[in-house]
Design an enzyme around this catalytic site. Structure first.
Site, PDB file in Angstrom:
ATOM      1  N   HIS A 162       0.837  -1.191   0.000  1.00 58.48           N
ATOM      2  CA  HIS A 162       0.000   0.000   0.000  1.00 58.48           C
ATOM      3  C   HIS A 162       0.879   1.251   0.000  1.00 58.48           C
ATOM      4  O   HIS A 162       2.044   1.193   0.397  1.00 58.48           O
ATOM      5  CB  HIS A 162      -0.851   0.084   1.267  1.00 58.48           C
ATOM      6  CG  HIS A 162      -1.680  -1.115   1.571  1.00 58.48           C
ATOM      7  ND1 HIS A 162      -3.026  -1.166   1.318  1.00 58.48           N
ATOM      8  CD2 HIS A 162      -1.359  -2.303   2.150  1.00 58.48           C
ATOM      9  CE1 HIS A 162      -3.507  -2.337   1.726  1.00 58.48           C
ATOM     10  NE2 HIS A 162      -2.510  -3.041   2.223  1.00 58.48           N
TER      11      HIS A 162
ATOM     12  N   GLU B 253       2.312  -0.751   4.685  1.00 60.42           N
ATOM     13  CA  GLU B 253       1.985   0.616   4.278  1.00 60.42           C
ATOM     14  C   GLU B 253       3.282   1.390   4.092  1.00 60.42           C
ATOM     15  O   GLU B 253       4.140   1.412   4.976  1.00 60.42           O
ATOM     16  CB  GLU B 253       1.108   1.303   5.328  1.00 60.42           C
ATOM     17  CG  GLU B 253      -0.319   0.812   5.376  1.00 60.42           C
ATOM     18  CD  GLU B 253      -1.216   1.481   4.338  1.00 60.42           C
ATOM     19  OE1 GLU B 253      -0.701   2.324   3.568  1.00 60.42           O
ATOM     20  OE2 GLU B 253      -2.426   1.167   4.316  1.00 60.42           O
TER      21      GLU B 253
ATOM     22  N   HIS C 281      -2.622  -3.225  -3.389  1.00 58.63           N
ATOM     23  CA  HIS C 281      -4.000  -2.974  -2.984  1.00 58.63           C
ATOM     24  C   HIS C 281      -4.898  -2.838  -4.212  1.00 58.63           C
ATOM     25  O   HIS C 281      -6.049  -3.263  -4.206  1.00 58.63           O
ATOM     26  CB  HIS C 281      -4.043  -1.701  -2.134  1.00 58.63           C
ATOM     27  CG  HIS C 281      -5.239  -1.607  -1.260  1.00 58.63           C
ATOM     28  ND1 HIS C 281      -5.493  -0.504  -0.479  1.00 58.63           N
ATOM     29  CD2 HIS C 281      -6.261  -2.465  -1.016  1.00 58.63           C
ATOM     30  CE1 HIS C 281      -6.628  -0.689   0.194  1.00 58.63           C
ATOM     31  NE2 HIS C 281      -7.109  -1.870  -0.114  1.00 58.63           N
TER      32      HIS C 281
ATOM     33  N   ASP D  64      -3.332   2.226  -4.988  1.00 60.52           N
ATOM     34  CA  ASP D  64      -2.018   1.992  -4.373  1.00 60.52           C
ATOM     35  C   ASP D  64      -1.540   0.550  -4.563  1.00 60.52           C
ATOM     36  O   ASP D  64      -2.361  -0.351  -4.646  1.00 60.52           O
ATOM     37  CB  ASP D  64      -2.057   2.366  -2.887  1.00 60.52           C
ATOM     38  CG  ASP D  64      -3.148   1.648  -2.097  1.00 60.52           C
ATOM     39  OD1 ASP D  64      -4.282   1.610  -2.568  1.00 60.52           O
ATOM     40  OD2 ASP D  64      -2.848   1.145  -1.001  1.00 60.52           O
TER      41      ASP D  64
END
Length: 281
Positions: free
Chosen positions: A43, A109, A157, A167
């Protein structure tokens, strides 16, 4: 004084002898098992480190989290959710027959502002610093090794939720992950040959939809270039042809779709000797 202590010592001794719960014998271990973690999902955060950390760790109306957060400046890996726990990062997702991937995935992330629309209306994405990508690759290798995650299950993602997510975006260097031996990559010569073939005659749209589904997407089979099919094509193009991700079926996209679904055309490179990865917790 000694007389008063005797009942207390006796009570403590008795408490020490008591056990709670089931006494489990761990003498035997089954060989018929594997990790609950099947997927690794990439992500970007759409924010700076401070706002990203707050979003991923604090309660909100729509709470989200990830197992890891990789900052940009300085580059550092933060573990926010233990790998044994479920993080809320994948949402209503699908990949290769699996749904609701929160329960079976690790989420990374990456601090990055993501895409913003410029004055001309065109989406502009922020590049990832090389040091940050090096960190993500090193972390991914550790995760893959721990859980034996298959290359085709390392996804973005946008792969698992193409209708609403972009993303990690077109500037995420998937090919570097291929060069590191984490994922397979389509053979360039085979893609070029198939592209020349499809420039003569482009397959029907149902062929594109079938190939997208074969690769892993929850693709529609309408035979029409509907909004969902364009979103799925865009997600595929962002990963394998980031120079042009317009969601249109063309010869190069057809060639890539053919090759990624051909075991002969998808190769995994022998990775170089990995650099030591030191966790920061």
């Amino acid at each position: 004084m000694k007389t008063k202590l005797l009942p207390l010592l006796a009570a403590l001794a008795l408490a020490g002898c008591q056990t709670t719960g089931v006494r489990v014998d761990t003498t035997y271990t089954s060989e018929n098992q594997d990790s609950r973690v099947l997927f690794l999902v990439m992500h970007y955060t759409v924010g700076d480190f401070k706002s990203s950390l707050h979003t991923l760790t604090k309660p909100s109306a729509a709470p989200v989290s990830s197992h890891y957060l990789v900052s940009e400046n300085p580059v550092r890996t933060y573990r926010l959710v233990d790998e044994s726990q479920r993080a809320w990062h994948a949402g209503p997702s699908y990949w290769r027959g699996h749904t609701q991937l929160n329960a079976s995935s690790i989420g990374i992330e990456i601090v990055n502002t993501g895409g913003t629309r410029g004055p001309d209306g065109v989406m502009q994405f922020k590049p990832f610093p090389q040091a940050q990508i090096d960190e993500v690759i090193a972390l991914s290798k550790e995760i893959v090794k721990r859980h034996n995650i298959r290359p085709e299950r390392i996804v973005g993602h946008s792969d698992i939720q193409p209708r609403s997510k972009q993303d990690p975006g077109p500037l995420f260097p998937w090919r570097q992950l291929a060069d590191a031996g984490l994922i397979a990559w389509p053979d360039d010569a085979m893609v070029a040959a198939k592209k020349a073939q499809y420039e003569q005659a482009l397959p029907e749209l149902t062929w594109f939809q079938d190939k997208l589904a074969q690769w892993g997407f929850a693709a529609s089979r309408t035979g029409e270039l509907d909004a969902y099919t364009r979103d799925v094509l865009t997600a595929f193009q962002m990963r394998f042809r980031p120079a042009k991700y317009d969601g249109q079926p063309d010869a190069e996209t057809a060639a890539l779709l053919y090759v990624v679904n051909d075991p002969v055309g998808m190769k995994i490179k022998q990775p170089p000797e990995p650099r030591p990865y030191t966790s920061r917790w």
